[in-house]
Scaffold this active site. Structure first.
Site, PDB file in Angstrom:
ATOM      1  N   GLY A 280      43.190   3.755  50.804  1.00  0.00           N
ATOM      2  CA  GLY A 280      44.016   4.420  52.565  1.00  0.00           C
ATOM      3  C   GLY A 280      44.436   4.696  53.196  1.00  0.00           C
ATOM      4  CE  LYS A 281      41.591   1.644  57.880  1.00  0.00           C
ATOM      5  NZ  LYS A 281      40.738   2.290  56.583  1.00  0.00           N
ATOM      6  CB  CYS A 395      34.528   2.204  59.277  1.00  0.00           C
ATOM      7  SG  CYS A 395      33.728   1.330  58.082  1.00  0.00           S
TER       8      CYS A 395
END
Length: 460
Positions: A280-281, A395
């Site tokens: 995703g990043k 996270c």
């Protein structure tokens, strides 16, 4: 087995998945296994999903209720019977749209179908006792002046009421206090939102929003984040939404999008994403660089890198190179303008997304992770060219994995310092006086995240 599953009711499918969870399976994998084998309409799929994730999240509260209402403690009952009681009590306590009679009758039927015909009277009696107790105190499903008796110890009280291990409650109370921790618990038990990150190399947020609206899916912009759209109505299958196959967008929570903005990669640079999968990043970095330059995506798990490659192909990104291996052992000294270490962590900021994570993590796993995080940060700092940027993110909401890791690194590396985000960065809206970013879900309505931008300098 597959033919049998196709014919089963949603509650029976939920029972099968929960039984696997209690044997050690991950909740999402157990759920996916039964849903793939059952041809259910969307409403039934949503019910199965809600029951599996809900019962998994709330198991401490449900066990406490069983202990108080039943003659035998929950751990003294057969596991399958306890799972059936979880399903019944979860519907009675947390599902406003399910009539009490339906919750009771279907749970009694589950007992009959799964080897507990002789205990249907017990199941029926326990559930109806709960209903009587709720009526006696005037409680409703959305408020809790109810049969659940809570201890006086405030941390244990929160743990039982909101279904978290005491040690997680203690970690949060030490940082945020009791009142804020209670708000955080409430938030972590909500159904997670779905955020999209629009690929501005292919389209615009306005075009994606219009396409979603055209198929009845409502969305809204997320403050400070130029690529973020939050879905605010049921979207059904994500892959069936307009623009998915065209690479217009990918699913990524808003707080995760902040990380790449904090890194602030520039076109033409060399960037290393040290813990890249599932990507995703990595793909966000490529989009911010206009797909110009080189991004080395490192991960030690080949199967997860395959997912990254597929996502990059769907988004039509060509600047990403794959590097399989543990970043603690890769030979990239002084090669990158910027390095991202999105470290493996306990995930205490995303417990709403991973129903069983609160029960899998322990203080011991956090200690092990903090050692790994320090090793990763120390080694990958050598990847950065002099004067370059290193971003560390997790996270989680645990100081041992966040503030303590960064403080330890800075103490051992005096030629590095915290560099707050620039004022025009989307990340600046969330910056703290210490210069790092700590996203608190109950305040910012995003996944819990910690991130810090470090810059190497010479002269010390």
């Amino acid at each position: 087995m597959e033919d049998i599953l196709i014919c089963l009711s949603p509650r029976q499918l939920a029972f099968i998945a929960l039984r696997d969870v209690h044997k050690g399976a991950y909740a999402d994998i157990a759920l996916d296994r039964v849903l793939q084998k059952a041809n259910l309409p969307d409403t039934d799929r949503r019910l199965v999903t809600e029951l599996v994730y809900g019962c998994t999240r709330r198991q401490r509260t449900l066990d406490a209720l069983i202990d108080q209402l039943g003659k035998k403690k929950s751990h003294q009952q057969p596991k399958d019977l306890r799972t059936i009681l979880h399903l019944g009590l979860y519907q009675l306590r947390y599902q406003e749209r399910i009539p009490e009679s339906a919750a009771v009758n279907t749970t009694v039927q589950l007992a009959k179908e799964n080897g507990f015909s002789g205990l249907t009277g017990f199941v029926n009696g326990l559930l109806r006792q709960y209903i009587r107790e709720v009526s006696k105190v005037g409680g409703e499903k959305t408020s809790y002046p109810d049969p659940l008796k809570l201890p006086k110890n405030p941390e244990e009280r929160l743990g039982i009421l909101y279904s978290f291990p005491d040690w997680i409650i203690q970690v949060w109370v030490e940082q945020f206090g009791l009142a804020q921790t209670e708000q955080l618990c409430l938030w972590m038990n909500k159904t997670p939102a779905i955020d999209l990150r629009v690929n501005l190399l292919r389209t615009s947020t306005e075009e994606v929003a219009a396409a979603l609206t055209s198929v009845g899916v409502l969305c809204q912009r997320v403050p400070h984040l130029p690529q973020a759209l939050r879905l605010i109505s049921n979207a059904g299958s994500i892959q069936n939404l307009p623009g998915y196959h065209e690479g217009w967008w990918t699913v990524q929570d808003s707080s995760a999008q902040l990380v790449s903005h904090l890194l602030d990669p520039q076109p033409g640079e060399v960037v290393i994403d040290a813990c890249a999968a599932p990507g995703g990043k990595t793909t966000h970095i490529a989009e911010l660089m206009r797909d110009e330059g080189k991004i080395v995506a490192c991960d030690r798990t080949p199967s997860r890198l395959v997912k990254l490659q597929k996502n990059a192909q769907r988004l039509k990104l060509k600047s990403i190179e794959i590097s399989t291996g543990d970043s603690r052992n890769l030979p990239y000294q002084n090669t990158a303008h910027r390095v991202l270490v999105d470290a493996p962590c306990s995930g205490l900021g995303t417990l709403h997304r991973h129903a069983d994570a609160r029960w899998r993590q322990t203080p011991e796993t956090v200690e092990e992770l903090s050692v790994l995080q320090k090793e990763l940060l120390s080694q990958t700092s050598s990847f950065v060219k002099p004067g370059g940027i290193l971003v560390y993110s997790t996270c989680t909401l645990h100081p041992k994995e966040n503030e303590e890791v960064v403080s330890s690194f800075l103490a051992e590396n005096p030629n590095w310092e915290i560099e707050p985000p620039s004022v025009d960065s989307p990340a600046s809206a969330y910056s703290t006086p210490q210069g790092w970013i700590k996203v608190l879900p109950h305040q910012q309505n995003m996944d819990g995240f910690f991130m810090v931008r470090l810059q190497q300098f010479s002269g010390k």
